[in-house]
Enzyme design. Structure first.
Site, PDB file in Angstrom:
ATOM      1  NE  ARG A   1      -9.430   8.456   4.020  1.00  0.00           N
ATOM      2  CZ  ARG A   1      -9.687   7.573   4.992  1.00  0.00           C
ATOM      3  NH1 ARG A   1      -8.927   6.512   5.139  1.00  0.00           N
ATOM      4  NH2 ARG A   1     -10.677   7.768   5.829  1.00  0.00           N
TER       5      ARG A   1
ATOM      6  CD  GLU B   1      -6.932  -0.250   0.762  1.00  0.00           C
ATOM      7  OE1 GLU B   1      -6.961   0.855   1.345  1.00  0.00           O
ATOM      8  OE2 GLU B   1      -6.221  -1.170   1.128  1.00  0.00           O
TER       9      GLU B   1
ATOM     10  CD  GLU C   1      -7.392  -6.095   2.712  1.00  0.00           C
ATOM     11  OE1 GLU C   1      -7.603  -5.724   1.541  1.00  0.00           O
ATOM     12  OE2 GLU C   1      -6.639  -5.488   3.506  1.00  0.00           O
TER      13      GLU C   1
ATOM     14  CG  HIS D   1      -5.953  -1.858   8.854  1.00  0.00           C
ATOM     15  ND1 HIS D   1      -5.615  -1.262  10.040  1.00  0.00           N
ATOM     16  CD2 HIS D   1      -6.371  -0.854   8.050  1.00  0.00           C
ATOM     17  CE1 HIS D   1      -5.858   0.036   9.978  1.00  0.00           C
ATOM     18  NE2 HIS D   1      -6.307   0.318   8.767  1.00  0.00           N
TER      19      HIS D   1
ATOM     20  CG  ASN E   1      -1.865   1.121   1.274  1.00  0.00           C
ATOM     21  OD1 ASN E   1      -1.477   2.257   1.034  1.00  0.00           O
ATOM     22  ND2 ASN E   1      -3.112   0.854   1.577  1.00  0.00           N
TER      23      ASN E   1
ATOM     24  CG  HIS F   1       1.279   5.447   4.793  1.00  0.00           C
ATOM     25  ND1 HIS F   1       0.478   6.207   5.597  1.00  0.00           N
ATOM     26  CD2 HIS F   1       0.785   4.196   4.855  1.00  0.00           C
ATOM     27  CE1 HIS F   1      -0.451   5.445   6.146  1.00  0.00           C
ATOM     28  NE2 HIS F   1      -0.285   4.217   5.712  1.00  0.00           N
TER      29      HIS F   1
ATOM     30  NE  ARG G   1      -7.692  11.332   5.333  1.00  0.00           N
ATOM     31  CZ  ARG G   1      -8.212  10.751   6.419  1.00  0.00           C
ATOM     32  NH1 ARG G   1      -7.478   9.936   7.152  1.00  0.00           N
ATOM     33  NH2 ARG G   1      -9.446  10.979   6.780  1.00  0.00           N
TER      34      ARG G   1
ATOM     35  CG  HIS H   1      -8.177   4.198   0.785  1.00  0.00           C
ATOM     36  ND1 HIS H   1      -8.399   4.010   2.126  1.00  0.00           N
ATOM     37  CD2 HIS H   1      -9.367   4.610   0.275  1.00  0.00           C
ATOM     38  CE1 HIS H   1      -9.664   4.283   2.417  1.00  0.00           C
ATOM     39  NE2 HIS H   1     -10.263   4.662   1.308  1.00  0.00           N
TER      40      HIS H   1
ATOM     41  CB  THR I   1      -9.643   1.712   6.919  1.00  0.00           C
ATOM     42  OG1 THR I   1      -9.075   2.303   5.764  1.00  0.00           O
ATOM     43  CG2 THR I   1     -11.011   1.154   6.606  1.00  0.00           C
TER      44      THR I   1
HETATM   45  N1  PXP Z   1      -6.093  -3.066   3.851  1.00  0.00           N
HETATM   46  C1  PXP Z   1      -7.013  -2.072   3.882  1.00  0.00           C
HETATM   47  C2  PXP Z   1      -8.392  -2.369   3.416  1.00  0.00           C
HETATM   48  C3  PXP Z   1      -6.676  -0.768   4.307  1.00  0.00           C
HETATM   49  O1  PXP Z   1      -7.603   0.199   4.333  1.00  0.00           O
HETATM   50  C4  PXP Z   1      -5.336  -0.520   4.679  1.00  0.00           C
HETATM   51  C5  PXP Z   1      -4.935   0.861   5.080  1.00  0.00           C
HETATM   52  O2  PXP Z   1      -5.059   1.729   4.010  1.00  0.00           O
HETATM   53  C6  PXP Z   1      -4.416  -1.580   4.614  1.00  0.00           C
HETATM   54  C7  PXP Z   1      -4.821  -2.850   4.222  1.00  0.00           C
HETATM   55  C8  PXP Z   1      -2.979  -1.397   4.993  1.00  0.00           C
HETATM   56  O3  PXP Z   1      -2.908  -1.099   6.363  1.00  0.00           O
HETATM   57  P1  PXP Z   1      -1.512  -0.694   6.997  1.00  0.00           P
HETATM   58  O4  PXP Z   1      -1.118   0.611   6.387  1.00  0.00           O
HETATM   59  O5  PXP Z   1      -1.822  -0.594   8.459  1.00  0.00           O
HETATM   60  O6  PXP Z   1      -0.536  -1.771   6.663  1.00  0.00           O
END
Ligand code: PXP
Length: 239
Positions: free
Chosen positions: A45, A71, A152, A192, A7, A10, A49, A43, A102
């Protein structure tokens, strides 16, 4: 082996801190491929952001060998965006403006009709659809009823467990519901809050085919670089 979707939100968060054009999250897609991971997750949003519309368009152009997982919330705006851009997979997630990240899985019991409509819209155009849900049997069964291709499992409670006993309980929930999901014919993913320290017990759950991990990988990448951070996570998944 459990596959890895990285992901990249960040990276965009750092860029948006200054509203400038660096670092560009899209470049991360090349590093993910180079490092041997399997997918790019972003993601988009509602409040934009981190990931911007421009990023999504570019990601679709450059992510050709890996899976592009988008996402998003179940809004008309996002559904229109997805059916236009055609990511390989959409993961439907809940979204609250005030949340830092999330919080909790999608409420597919009370919002069944909305989710069903979104799943139908996405599947009609051939986008694999995954639901980000909490690990409870009634929710897994509902995901199947709504026609999702994949689920998921939300690993946030596992990741946030304060002690060994509650972590074990959360892990068991993940294990049992992964088994149920697979028995129902769903593709099972998880993610997550997973880190280098807590990922192994989840990665050995046989039914979990893929993990989506962001924050921990990008945090490590700040010090060791993105390629090495991904390779180190992949090494843990290989066991
Ligand atoms: N899966 C989903 C559905 C999420 O919303 C997120 C965060 O954007 C992640 C996985 C990844 O989470 P993390 O950044 O805590 O690894």
């Amino acid at each position: 082996m459990t596959t890895l979707g990285v992901n990249l939100d960040h990276i965009a968060t750092i860029r948006e801190a200054r509203k400038t054009n660096e670092p560009d999250p899209v470049l991360g897609a090349y590093i993910i491929e180079l490092a041997g991971a399997h997918g790019v997750t972003i993601h988009l949003r509602e409040d934009r952001r981190h990931i911007q519309d421009r990023d999504l368009h570019l990601f679709r152009k450059v992510v050709t060998k890996l899976k592009l997982n988008l996402e998003m919330a179940t809004t008309d705006e996002m559904l229109a965006m997805a059916t236009d851009i055609m990511p390989d997979q959409v993961t439907l997630v809940p979204e609250k403006r005030a949340e830092i990240t999330t919080e909790g899985g999608l409420d597919i019991i009370n919002h069944g009709q909305t989710v069903q409509n979104a799943v139908n819209t996405l599947k009609k155009v051939g986008i694999e659809t995954s639901l980000f849900i909490d690990p409870y049997p009634e929710i897994i069964r509902q995901a199947k009823k709504l026609g999702a291709d994949a689920i998921e499992l939300h690993t946030g409670e596992y990741a946030a467990a304060k002690d060994f006993v509650s972590q074990k309980q959360e892990l068991r929930k993940l294990q049992e519901n992964a088994t149920l999901g697979a028995e129902l014919g769903l593709i099972v993913l998880a993610g997550h809050g997973l880190t280098y320290q807590n990922v192994t017990p989840v990665s050995v759950i046989i039914e979990v085919q893929e993990l989506n991990i962001g924050h921990s990988i990008i945090s490590r990448a700040v010090y060791v670089g993105l390629e090495r951070a991904i390779r180190e996570m992949l090494a843990l998944l290989k066991g």
